[in-house]
Motif scaffolding. Structure first.
Motif, mmCIF file in Angstrom:
data_model
loop_
_atom_site.group_PDB
_atom_site.id
_atom_site.type_symbol
_atom_site.label_atom_id
_atom_site.label_comp_id
_atom_site.label_asym_id
_atom_site.label_seq_id
_atom_site.Cartn_x
_atom_site.Cartn_y
_atom_site.Cartn_z
ATOM 1 N N SER A 1 0.838 -1.209 0.000
ATOM 2 C CA SER A 1 0.000 0.000 0.000
ATOM 3 C C SER A 1 0.868 1.253 0.000
ATOM 4 O O SER A 1 0.383 2.346 -0.273
ATOM 5 N N THR B 1 2.012 2.501 2.659
ATOM 6 C CA THR B 1 1.785 3.146 3.962
ATOM 7 C C THR B 1 1.923 2.057 5.029
ATOM 8 O O THR B 1 1.843 0.871 4.715
ATOM 9 N N THR C 1 -6.973 1.116 -2.250
ATOM 10 C CA THR C 1 -7.926 0.872 -1.164
ATOM 11 C C THR C 1 -7.367 1.328 0.181
ATOM 12 O O THR C 1 -6.390 0.758 0.678
ATOM 13 N N PRO C 2 -7.977 2.339 0.795
ATOM 14 C CA PRO C 2 -7.523 2.766 2.128
ATOM 15 C C PRO C 2 -7.816 1.689 3.166
ATOM 16 O O PRO C 2 -8.774 0.913 3.022
ATOM 17 N N LEU C 3 -6.991 1.657 4.214
ATOM 18 C CA LEU C 3 -7.088 0.601 5.231
ATOM 19 C C LEU C 3 -8.503 0.501 5.824
ATOM 20 O O LEU C 3 -9.068 -0.598 5.917
ATOM 21 N N GLN C 4 -9.072 1.635 6.205
ATOM 22 C CA GLN C 4 -10.386 1.594 6.863
ATOM 23 C C GLN C 4 -11.447 0.949 5.965
ATOM 24 O O GLN C 4 -12.266 0.149 6.403
ATOM 25 N N GLU C 5 -11.375 1.297 4.677
ATOM 26 C CA GLU C 5 -12.337 0.742 3.703
ATOM 27 C C GLU C 5 -12.135 -0.776 3.544
ATOM 28 O O GLU C 5 -13.090 -1.547 3.508
#
Ligand code: NAD
Length: 328
Positions: free
Chosen positions: A257, A259, A310-314
């Motif tokens: 990612s 991050t 894709t962001p982690l929370q999603e």
């Protein structure tokens, strides 16, 4: 539309990739040995979903022993996802199984590709090949120093891929995945276990102090990287060489990612998704676990025109929804 072979097709990433390829209208031959490294029911569910789709042919058995001559005919690409995954179990008496499924199986499959003129080979490698490095982010120019027997076998696989590429002209890309999560995640993996513990109000068991950092990569992003690697190899092979994909043949590329979060931050984030405050219990750090991973994905962006979206929370929310559905 093309014929693709996906090994490890009953597994977490292999089944998600196979499903995407079928959605795109390709013919898929899936192979899996149903290794009992985690819940067989999960593999059976993944497999049944694939078998219900047009265009899928499933073969059950060990890659080392199966006669794959017939299914290999006319295939355009092999996505080699099969392996015995997991760092902690790879020590001691388990190592022969890692050698068999990660090294020997890879060599057998590469031989098959050459014999049957399957011209493209995408290999699922791992961030575990980096081991402990003095600096972050981890980039492909670093000398790999695997910190676990599992990492050693994944690196051996990369070297085999390179040897077949250089000797026999097989078009290859090795993709180093950084901790993959999302629906169907293996039940021996952290995110699955953290969700399960928090949902049941149990303590979350963390190995080490929880301040170790990880780059978590959503499974659909990993699937996209595989497809982008195949497309890039196809473009290179047919003479139209867009600059973004010109030199990808033979490459090793990070799929992360870009991050990272600490394990404690991850658990807090899962707690928000589940809607319950987590309780953490620490256990001694496990041999083979590194203190930090973080991918530099610049090379992959440039060479494949790919990026993680894709962001982690999603991604955690998607995994939690899947978890809830499969608990019923
Ligand atoms: P998984 O265990 O869910 O899937 C792998 C599948 O391969 C299993 O279903 C297993 O039965 C099958 N398999 C193993 N050896 C076989 C053999 N000899 N013959 C036939 N089938 C065999 O694992 P996953 O998490 O989906 O991982 C897929 C790939 O990605 C692996 O190569 C793994 O090393 C790599 N990887 C995974 C992650 C991650 O975070 N999940 C990270 C880095 C790399």
């Amino acid at each position: 539309m093309a014929k693709a072979i996906v090994t490890g097709a009953a597994g977490f990433i292999g089944s998600t990739l196979a499903e995407k390829l079928l959605e795109q209208g390709h013919e898929v031959v899936g192979i899996d040995a149903f290794l009992p490294n985690y819940c067989i029911h999960q593999k059976q569910d993944n497999w049944d979903r694939l078998r219900a789709r047009d265009g899928f042919t499933g073969l059950l058995g060990d890659l080392v022993r199966l006669d794959l001559g017939q299914v290999a005919a006319g295939a355009d690409v092999i996505f080699h996802q099969a392996a015995l995954a997991g760092v902690r179990e790879s020590w001691g008496g388990n190592f022969p199984a890692y050698l068999h499924n990660n090294v020997l199986a890879t060599q057998v499959l590469l031989g098959l590709a050459v014999r049957h003129q399957i011209k493209k080979f995408v290999y699922a490698s791992s961030s575990s090949v980096y081991g402990k490095q003095p600096t972050l982010p981890l980039h492909e120019g670093m000398l790999p120093r695997p910190y676990s027997p599992y990492g050693v076998t994944k690196l051996a696989g990369e070297h085999l891929v390179r040897a077949y590429h250089e000797n026999f002209g097989l078009a290859t890309v090795s993709l180093r995945y950084f901790t993959v999560y999302g629906p169907r995640q293996r039940r021996d993996m952290a995110v699955y276990n953290f969700i399960d513990a928090i949902a049941h109000g149990r303590e979350v068991r963390v190995y080490g102090d929880g301040n170790q950092t990880r780059d978590f990569t959503y499974v659909d992003d990993v699937v996209q990287a595989n497809i982008a690697a195949w497309q890039a190899l196809s473009n290179a092979g047919c003479g139209s060489r867009p600059p973004a994909t010109a030199n990808v043949n033979g490459e090793v590329l990070n799929v992360g990612s870009g991050t990272s979060v600490t394990i404690r931050e991850l658990i807090e984030a899962i707690g928000r998704v589940v809607g319950r405050a987590p309780r953490i219990a620490t256990a001694p750090a496990a041999p083979g676990d590194v203190s930090a991973t973080l991918a530099n994905v610049e090379r992959t962006r440039t060479m494949l025109g790919w990026q993680p979206v894709t962001p982690l929370q999603e991604g955690l929310l998607a995994q939690y929804r899947w978890y809830q559905e499969t608990q019923r």
